[in-house]
Design a protein around this motif. Sequence first.
Motif, PDB file in Angstrom:
ATOM      1  N   GLY A 390      30.836 -73.064 -22.514  1.00  0.00           N
ATOM      2  CA  GLY A 390      29.566 -73.052 -22.093  1.00  0.00           C
ATOM      3  C   GLY A 390      29.461 -71.858 -21.342  1.00  0.00           C
ATOM      4  O   GLY A 390      28.872 -71.766 -20.353  1.00  0.00           O
ATOM      5  N   THR A 391      29.782 -70.561 -21.871  1.00  0.00           N
ATOM      6  CA  THR A 391      29.499 -69.359 -21.224  1.00  0.00           C
ATOM      7  C   THR A 391      28.250 -68.748 -21.421  1.00  0.00           C
ATOM      8  O   THR A 391      27.795 -68.098 -20.693  1.00  0.00           O
ATOM      9  CB  THR A 391      30.518 -68.270 -21.539  1.00  0.00           C
ATOM     10  OG1 THR A 391      30.332 -68.044 -23.189  1.00  0.00           O
ATOM     11  CG2 THR A 391      32.107 -69.008 -21.487  1.00  0.00           C
ATOM     12  N   GLY A 392      27.377 -69.267 -22.332  1.00  0.00           N
ATOM     13  CA  GLY A 392      26.178 -68.740 -22.773  1.00  0.00           C
ATOM     14  C   GLY A 392      26.321 -67.606 -23.575  1.00  0.00           C
ATOM     15  O   GLY A 392      25.272 -66.793 -23.792  1.00  0.00           O
ATOM     16  N   ASN A 393      27.605 -67.130 -23.804  1.00  0.00           N
ATOM     17  CA  ASN A 393      27.936 -65.689 -24.647  1.00  0.00           C
ATOM     18  C   ASN A 393      29.025 -65.857 -25.470  1.00  0.00           C
ATOM     19  O   ASN A 393      29.699 -66.562 -25.228  1.00  0.00           O
ATOM     20  CB  ASN A 393      27.769 -64.674 -23.583  1.00  0.00           C
ATOM     21  CG  ASN A 393      27.485 -63.251 -24.204  1.00  0.00           C
ATOM     22  OD1 ASN A 393      28.496 -62.313 -24.558  1.00  0.00           O
ATOM     23  ND2 ASN A 393      26.334 -62.985 -24.266  1.00  0.00           N
ATOM     24  N   GLY A 394      29.108 -64.931 -26.416  1.00  0.00           N
ATOM     25  CA  GLY A 394      30.330 -64.929 -27.301  1.00  0.00           C
ATOM     26  C   GLY A 394      31.496 -63.782 -26.543  1.00  0.00           C
ATOM     27  O   GLY A 394      31.417 -63.865 -25.264  1.00  0.00           O
ATOM     28  N   THR A 395      32.117 -63.301 -27.205  1.00  0.00           N
ATOM     29  CA  THR A 395      33.267 -62.322 -26.733  1.00  0.00           C
ATOM     30  C   THR A 395      33.291 -61.155 -27.642  1.00  0.00           C
ATOM     31  O   THR A 395      33.094 -61.207 -28.968  1.00  0.00           O
ATOM     32  CB  THR A 395      34.489 -62.978 -26.709  1.00  0.00           C
ATOM     33  OG1 THR A 395      35.365 -62.175 -26.031  1.00  0.00           O
ATOM     34  CG2 THR A 395      34.962 -63.596 -28.031  1.00  0.00           C
ATOM     35  N   THR A 396      33.753 -59.984 -27.176  1.00  0.00           N
ATOM     36  CA  THR A 396      34.144 -58.784 -27.696  1.00  0.00           C
ATOM     37  C   THR A 396      35.073 -58.030 -27.138  1.00  0.00           C
ATOM     38  O   THR A 396      35.340 -58.323 -25.986  1.00  0.00           O
ATOM     39  CB  THR A 396      32.773 -58.153 -28.262  1.00  0.00           C
ATOM     40  OG1 THR A 396      32.931 -56.925 -29.412  1.00  0.00           O
ATOM     41  CG2 THR A 396      32.207 -57.238 -27.032  1.00  0.00           C
ATOM     42  N   SER A 397      35.375 -57.032 -27.822  1.00  0.00           N
ATOM     43  CA  SER A 397      36.590 -56.095 -27.042  1.00  0.00           C
ATOM     44  C   SER A 397      35.688 -55.041 -26.197  1.00  0.00           C
ATOM     45  O   SER A 397      34.476 -54.662 -26.574  1.00  0.00           O
ATOM     46  CB  SER A 397      37.312 -55.313 -28.153  1.00  0.00           C
ATOM     47  OG  SER A 397      36.341 -54.689 -28.976  1.00  0.00           O
ATOM     48  N   TYR A 398      36.365 -54.605 -24.925  1.00  0.00           N
ATOM     49  CA  TYR A 398      35.811 -53.826 -23.973  1.00  0.00           C
ATOM     50  C   TYR A 398      36.283 -52.385 -24.230  1.00  0.00           C
ATOM     51  O   TYR A 398      37.422 -52.199 -23.878  1.00  0.00           O
ATOM     52  CB  TYR A 398      35.885 -54.380 -22.730  1.00  0.00           C
ATOM     53  CG  TYR A 398      34.944 -55.586 -22.260  1.00  0.00           C
ATOM     54  CD1 TYR A 398      34.070 -55.774 -22.920  1.00  0.00           C
ATOM     55  CD2 TYR A 398      35.035 -56.207 -20.794  1.00  0.00           C
ATOM     56  CE1 TYR A 398      33.005 -56.831 -22.581  1.00  0.00           C
ATOM     57  CE2 TYR A 398      34.202 -56.832 -20.336  1.00  0.00           C
ATOM     58  CZ  TYR A 398      33.247 -57.304 -21.264  1.00  0.00           C
ATOM     59  OH  TYR A 398      32.260 -58.260 -21.058  1.00  0.00           O
ATOM     60  N   SER A 399      35.258 -51.623 -24.394  1.00  0.00           N
ATOM     61  CA  SER A 399      35.563 -50.200 -24.615  1.00  0.00           C
ATOM     62  C   SER A 399      36.159 -49.464 -23.301  1.00  0.00           C
ATOM     63  O   SER A 399      36.851 -48.504 -23.267  1.00  0.00           O
ATOM     64  CB  SER A 399      34.324 -49.410 -25.324  1.00  0.00           C
ATOM     65  OG  SER A 399      34.160 -49.821 -26.549  1.00  0.00           O
ATOM     66  N   GLN A 400      35.490 -49.972 -22.110  1.00  0.00           N
ATOM     67  CA  GLN A 400      35.688 -49.166 -20.832  1.00  0.00           C
ATOM     68  C   GLN A 400      36.978 -49.499 -20.388  1.00  0.00           C
ATOM     69  O   GLN A 400      37.688 -48.493 -19.946  1.00  0.00           O
ATOM     70  CB  GLN A 400      34.852 -49.717 -19.694  1.00  0.00           C
ATOM     71  CG  GLN A 400      34.858 -51.497 -19.698  1.00  0.00           C
ATOM     72  CD  GLN A 400      33.725 -52.156 -20.271  1.00  0.00           C
ATOM     73  OE1 GLN A 400      33.455 -51.927 -21.233  1.00  0.00           O
ATOM     74  NE2 GLN A 400      33.055 -53.312 -19.383  1.00  0.00           N
ATOM     75  N   ASN A 401      37.747 -50.560 -20.953  1.00  0.00           N
ATOM     76  CA  ASN A 401      39.264 -50.888 -20.694  1.00  0.00           C
ATOM     77  C   ASN A 401      39.985 -50.095 -21.576  1.00  0.00           C
ATOM     78  O   ASN A 401      41.080 -49.546 -21.209  1.00  0.00           O
ATOM     79  CB  ASN A 401      39.319 -52.328 -20.516  1.00  0.00           C
ATOM     80  CG  ASN A 401      38.655 -53.089 -19.478  1.00  0.00           C
ATOM     81  OD1 ASN A 401      37.770 -53.582 -19.825  1.00  0.00           O
ATOM     82  ND2 ASN A 401      39.457 -53.114 -18.501  1.00  0.00           N
ATOM     83  N   ILE A 402      39.594 -49.663 -22.651  1.00  0.00           N
ATOM     84  CA  ILE A 402      40.339 -48.933 -23.547  1.00  0.00           C
ATOM     85  C   ILE A 402      40.317 -47.342 -22.928  1.00  0.00           C
ATOM     86  O   ILE A 402      41.210 -46.705 -22.977  1.00  0.00           O
ATOM     87  CB  ILE A 402      39.685 -48.874 -24.865  1.00  0.00           C
ATOM     88  CG1 ILE A 402      39.890 -50.113 -25.650  1.00  0.00           C
ATOM     89  CG2 ILE A 402      40.458 -47.703 -25.907  1.00  0.00           C
ATOM     90  CD1 ILE A 402      39.285 -50.470 -26.816  1.00  0.00           C
ATOM     91  N   GLY A 403      39.146 -46.864 -22.538  1.00  0.00           N
ATOM     92  CA  GLY A 403      38.998 -45.679 -21.728  1.00  0.00           C
ATOM     93  C   GLY A 403      39.961 -45.536 -20.580  1.00  0.00           C
ATOM     94  O   GLY A 403      40.467 -44.586 -20.403  1.00  0.00           O
ATOM     95  N   ALA A 404      40.086 -46.717 -19.900  1.00  0.00           N
ATOM     96  CA  ALA A 404      41.033 -46.763 -18.743  1.00  0.00           C
ATOM     97  C   ALA A 404      42.546 -46.509 -19.185  1.00  0.00           C
ATOM     98  O   ALA A 404      43.388 -45.684 -18.430  1.00  0.00           O
ATOM     99  CB  ALA A 404      41.143 -48.224 -18.169  1.00  0.00           C
ATOM    100  N   ILE A 405      42.889 -46.685 -20.408  1.00  0.00           N
ATOM    101  CA  ILE A 405      44.328 -46.616 -20.748  1.00  0.00           C
ATOM    102  C   ILE A 405      44.233 -44.986 -20.896  1.00  0.00           C
ATOM    103  O   ILE A 405      45.448 -44.378 -20.727  1.00  0.00           O
ATOM    104  CB  ILE A 405      44.375 -47.058 -22.375  1.00  0.00           C
ATOM    105  CG1 ILE A 405      44.308 -48.760 -22.124  1.00  0.00           C
ATOM    106  CG2 ILE A 405      45.903 -46.691 -22.758  1.00  0.00           C
ATOM    107  CD1 ILE A 405      44.586 -49.328 -23.596  1.00  0.00           C
ATOM    108  N   GLY A 406      43.453 -44.329 -21.342  1.00  0.00           N
ATOM    109  CA  GLY A 406      43.297 -42.622 -21.668  1.00  0.00           C
ATOM    110  C   GLY A 406      43.503 -42.100 -20.015  1.00  0.00           C
ATOM    111  O   GLY A 406      43.978 -41.176 -20.133  1.00  0.00           O
TER     112      GLY A 406
END
Length: 614
Positions: A390-406
Amino acid sequence: MSETCSSSKMENGEQDVLQQGHDERSELRPPDEETASNEVEGLMPIHEKADSQKALLYSVDDTPPWYQCILFGLQHYLMMVESVISVPFLLAPLMCIQDTNPVRGQMASTIIFVSGLITFLQSTFGIRLPIVQGGSASFLSPTIAILTLMPCPITADVDALTPEEQEELWQSRMREIQGGICVAAIFQVLVGCTGMVGSILRFLTPLAMMPTITLIGLSLFSVAAEMAAKHWGISMLTMFLLLLFSQYLGEIDVPFCTYSKKEGFHMSRYKFFKLFPVLMAVCISWSFCAILTYADVLDENSPARTDSMGKIVGEAPWIYVPYPFQWGVPTVTLASVIGMLVAVFTSIIESVADYHACARLAGAPPPPNHALNRGIAVEGIGCILAGLWGTGNGTTSYSQNIGAIGITKVGSRRVIQYLAFMLMLCGLVGKLGGFFMAIPAPIVGGIFCLVFPMITAVGISTLHSVNLNSTRNLLVIGLPLFFGLMISMWFREEAHVSTVDTGSPLANQVLLVLLKTPMFIGSVLGILLDNTLAGTDEERGLTHVKNQHKKVDEDPSLIACDESCYDLPFGMSLIRRWKIMRWIPISPTFTRWRKKDNSTSSGDCEDKKIETIF
């Protein structure tokens, strides 16, 4: 043909969408993280990418010391937490939840906990890259469309209800959203488990996807304006600080005293403003609101006051354990399922692009087909779990955290697994969820006023390889955007709802949800026009995209490990021994649904073209 060579080639449809760095990706990200994700989406020159990979501190399979995993995980947490908690901020008013209702904190705790659970599943059993999962902006537009079919009573009527009636008022809406997400996510699981990812992506060109992503941001402008208008002064202050830290001060190196075994205590410099602009903007604006509240400058009922939300934190339990069906058993309606299918479809495209971007920055080879299939399937399972909890939302991958790897040069999978456990632990602390939801609404509105335009701009940026001098392309761009906004806004007015009359209440409800969802209208028109109107690959931007990613795939300096990094964490000896596993699309030994061109040379991976039956 060797399995390594064959699985390293992407399907044609997947190549067509790699430039689409969404993130919404989708999710909700501040302007500085868009700069970081430029590396992710191939905008950085090839030789600079090679240099960045050579400087990796830890690649995918490396395991940093536990204390470094905690520190790096904490940094990822700070970069994504504002995107996660934005979902309950947006949904609570639409679900008729009062501003001071402690259940807001429980919603925040739930989505934080589930994000950690899904992140662990994805990084361990799914794509097995350092991918962070969380709430998605793609699900917000259909959610809003569904909830407009169940408008809230006026505030006075809600206040007059008993606590039990108030609880049922918002929980009935939450259960409707939960049911739609759970059933729609089954489609995503099937797409991954059957290997149909490439077949779907083949029709999704830059021109076809641009209106879908752009309309995510454009459709939310009224939500951002409504929250910011609760106190424009505080909202403008938050926007100014966010711009100042992320753009004007982002490249300034701030000295810090650090310690290492080799050098002892020494001074190191970090782009502190670029890493934590949202955190600093919120802290300063919140402190300013506290000063104004203490000085009694703000009106007694002002949403900017910090004492008005104290009830949420005070009544929140110290320990809160989210569990499935905590809001009741989800209810399933055809309208909610159809609406959520649009969000799931968009999420698949976003995630595939993120998988390739993450692999490139983390020093891994391009994800083979079995890893892509498994990643999409696990993300679908994650959406089902989000619906059950019951989060009221689905889920997807986060681009901002991929940017953090760079930025950090740390692409270790183990760091993200530590982050997953940190998220689950934070989700169990009820006071923490209440603390996040106590942030004054004008501050959140100020953040939204910058984040939603960035989502819009990300969609427009997918056109960088498209010929914008072509009348055909201008039509494919303009028509879906215009009609997506026009039709959805027209049907969201109560006076126009009655114009949909098919004679069946169920059919009316389904059509209204679709017609109120700009993403659906824009994506249908975009895909239809770009795939039916005559145009060359160069005109549509496909030639540039294929050539760009071909160069990346051919550069060995970008790869720090082999494809074994996509193997499952255990049971590989049995999987390799059982021949039947070669027929299963999510198995690391999956090869059976491919045909080989015998005319190609066995020594050249690039010349070995792999085509899937699907």
